[in-house]
Scaffold this motif. Structure first.
Motif, mmCIF file in Angstrom:
data_model
loop_
_atom_site.group_PDB
_atom_site.id
_atom_site.type_symbol
_atom_site.label_atom_id
_atom_site.label_comp_id
_atom_site.label_asym_id
_atom_site.label_seq_id
_atom_site.Cartn_x
_atom_site.Cartn_y
_atom_site.Cartn_z
ATOM 1 N N LEU A 224 0.838 -1.199 0.000
ATOM 2 C CA LEU A 224 0.000 0.000 0.000
ATOM 3 C C LEU A 224 0.878 1.257 0.000
ATOM 4 O O LEU A 224 1.904 1.311 0.691
ATOM 5 C CB LEU A 224 -0.906 0.007 1.230
ATOM 6 N N ARG A 225 0.466 2.279 -0.746
ATOM 7 C CA ARG A 225 1.178 3.556 -0.770
ATOM 8 C C ARG A 225 0.325 4.579 -0.025
ATOM 9 O O ARG A 225 -0.825 4.844 -0.406
ATOM 10 C CB ARG A 225 1.434 4.031 -2.196
ATOM 11 N N ILE A 226 0.889 5.168 1.019
ATOM 12 C CA ILE A 226 0.178 6.152 1.832
ATOM 13 C C ILE A 226 0.783 7.529 1.557
ATOM 14 O O ILE A 226 2.000 7.727 1.704
ATOM 15 C CB ILE A 226 0.309 5.829 3.334
ATOM 16 N N GLU A 227 -0.046 8.465 1.112
ATOM 17 C CA GLU A 227 0.409 9.820 0.817
ATOM 18 C C GLU A 227 -0.070 10.772 1.910
ATOM 19 O O GLU A 227 -1.264 10.793 2.240
ATOM 20 C CB GLU A 227 -0.117 10.282 -0.539
ATOM 21 N N VAL A 228 0.880 11.524 2.447
ATOM 22 C CA VAL A 228 0.588 12.454 3.542
ATOM 23 C C VAL A 228 1.013 13.857 3.122
ATOM 24 O O VAL A 228 2.187 14.090 2.808
ATOM 25 C CB VAL A 228 1.315 12.055 4.839
ATOM 26 N N GLN A 229 0.052 14.781 3.093
ATOM 27 C CA GLN A 229 0.358 16.200 2.886
ATOM 28 C C GLN A 229 0.354 16.863 4.264
ATOM 29 O O GLN A 229 -0.709 17.028 4.879
ATOM 30 C CB GLN A 229 -0.680 16.850 1.976
ATOM 31 N N GLN A 230 1.534 17.227 4.701
ATOM 32 C CA GLN A 230 1.665 17.781 6.043
ATOM 33 C C GLN A 230 1.421 19.285 6.018
ATOM 34 O O GLN A 230 2.000 20.022 5.209
ATOM 35 C CB GLN A 230 3.051 17.471 6.618
ATOM 36 N N SER A 231 0.566 19.747 6.889
ATOM 37 C CA SER A 231 0.251 21.177 6.983
ATOM 38 C C SER A 231 1.426 21.940 7.592
ATOM 39 O O SER A 231 2.288 21.370 8.262
ATOM 40 C CB SER A 231 -1.007 21.376 7.834
ATOM 41 N N ARG A 232 1.431 23.278 7.332
ATOM 42 C CA ARG A 232 2.499 24.140 7.839
ATOM 43 C C ARG A 232 1.963 25.010 8.982
ATOM 44 O O ARG A 232 0.856 25.550 8.887
ATOM 45 C CB ARG A 232 3.033 25.032 6.712
ATOM 46 N N PRO A 233 2.756 25.179 10.034
ATOM 47 C CA PRO A 233 2.314 26.039 11.142
ATOM 48 C C PRO A 233 2.489 27.515 10.780
ATOM 49 O O PRO A 233 3.508 27.910 10.202
ATOM 50 C CB PRO A 233 3.228 25.634 12.297
ATOM 51 N N VAL A 234 1.489 28.352 11.094
ATOM 52 C CA VAL A 234 1.571 29.792 10.868
ATOM 53 C C VAL A 234 0.973 30.520 12.060
ATOM 54 O O VAL A 234 0.191 29.944 12.834
ATOM 55 C CB VAL A 234 0.822 30.215 9.576
ATOM 56 N N ARG A 235 1.369 31.812 12.202
ATOM 57 C CA ARG A 235 0.800 32.679 13.235
ATOM 58 C C ARG A 235 0.188 33.897 12.552
ATOM 59 O O ARG A 235 0.780 34.462 11.633
ATOM 60 C CB ARG A 235 1.883 33.148 14.221
ATOM 61 N N VAL A 236 -1.001 34.274 13.021
ATOM 62 C CA VAL A 236 -1.683 35.445 12.471
ATOM 63 C C VAL A 236 -1.890 36.435 13.615
ATOM 64 O O VAL A 236 -2.546 36.112 14.615
ATOM 65 C CB VAL A 236 -3.032 35.075 11.833
#
Length: 329
Positions: A224-236
């Motif tokens: 099985l191929r698992i694809e993960v798009q990791q989010s980026r931390p930001v401050r507003v």
């Protein structure tokens, strides 16, 4: 009279026959009692220790198998008996120890193995069932994962009186690829049953904003191929507050839209709205307020003399004037 002569001998014979019958019964009881006393004198106390519990039986038997049979203790080939089941107690022996084998169920590779054993180590139990635990495989005993299942020294704790069934499930590790979007997919072998469990075992921390394909609850299948798009931390930073979030958005404007932050009038952001989002970016929202100041200047009134032919000579009339105001923005 003839009737009296016939009746008296009959009534006198009855008590004599009853007396002889009672003496016979008493004699029989005495004989039986003597025999019982003699038999009891031949009985010896034997201590049985069965699965850690002690009990005393009295018997004139010396064969271990016979003593256990008379005591109603079932014996199977896997059980341990000391002295052995085929032996006879010596003159000074009065204790028999029985440890029943534990029932075990092992489920592996689609097969179920049922047997009884005295073994306490996982490796020995698997060997008895003909099951081999490979690297990265997982063993689950009574619904509890076993840490370091491949360690030959792993043993199960067991009290002597514990005859409950031990159920062991062997979950085979399967090859899986994890793509984090960095161009270097990780090849692992995992015994996990779902995608989420596999990522957790691989030490990959997930956040709500991350995107995973297939879904976290999807089952693991070979290769099985698992694809993960990791989010980026930001401050507003906006309106005196600092909002911390994670995002998969590509531009600053999209991040603000997701957070419900709107720009009004001449408001602007640093970096600008069309700038790309970078990890640990700080986005500042600058509020612009437009204020109009009006400056007022007093203009003093002038005195004006206007001739009036209708008035008498050397007379005049006055009308009060008012200062003017000059305004400048």
């Amino acid at each position: 009279m003839s009737t009296g002569q016939l009746s008296w001998p009959q009534t006198a014979a009855v008590p004599r026959r009853l007396a002889r019958g009672w003496w016979s019964v008493l004699a029989l009881i005495a004989v039986i009692g003597a025999m019982a006393a003699g038999y009891a004198a031949t009985l010896s106390p034997i201590k049985l220790v069965v699965d850690g519990r002690e009990q005393i039986v009295r018997t004139n038997q010396r064969a271990v198998a016979t003593i256990l049979r008379e005591a109603g203790i079932p014996i199977e080939p896997e059980d341990l008996i000391g002295p052995s089941l085929t032996s006879t107690l010596a003159g000074g022996q009065s204790t028999i120890v029985v440890q029943h084998a534990r029932p075990v169920v092992i489920v592996a590779d689609g097969q179920t193995h049922r047997f009884r054993t005295q073994a306490v180590s996982l490796k020995t139990m698997l060997t008895e069932a003909g099951v081999k635990l490979r690297d990265h495989d997982l063993a689950i005993a009574n619904n509890q994962p076993i840490e370091f299942a491949g360690d030959a020294d792993y043993v199960f704790s067991r009290e002597p009186g514990d005859l409950s069934t031990l159920r062991i499930v062997v979950r085979r590790a399967l090859p899986v690829a994890i793509d984090l979007g960095d161009g270097q997919p990780r090849q692992i072998e995992t015994p996990a049953s779902t995608v989420g469990e596999a990522l957790s075992q691989a030490g990959i921390e997930l956040y709500l904003a991350d995107r995973v394909q297939p879904d976290l609850i999807a089952p693991i299948v070979p290769n099985l191929r698992i694809e993960v798009q990791q989010s980026r931390p930001v401050r507003v930073v906006v309106d005196g507050r600092t909002l911390r979030t994670r995002t998969l958005r590509s531009s600053i404007g999209e991040v603000l839209t997701d957070l419900g932050v709107t720009l009004i009038g001449e408001d602007y952001t640093q970096p600008p709205l069309d700038a790309a989002v970078e990890a640990n970016a700080e986005i500042k929202v600058v509020r612009v307020k437009q204020e109009i100041f009006i400056e007022q200047e007093v203009i003093p009134f002038d005195t004006v003399r206007i001739p009036d032919p209708t008035m008498e000579l050397d007379t005049y009339a006055e009308r009060e004037g008012a200062n003017g105001v000059r305004q400048k923005r």
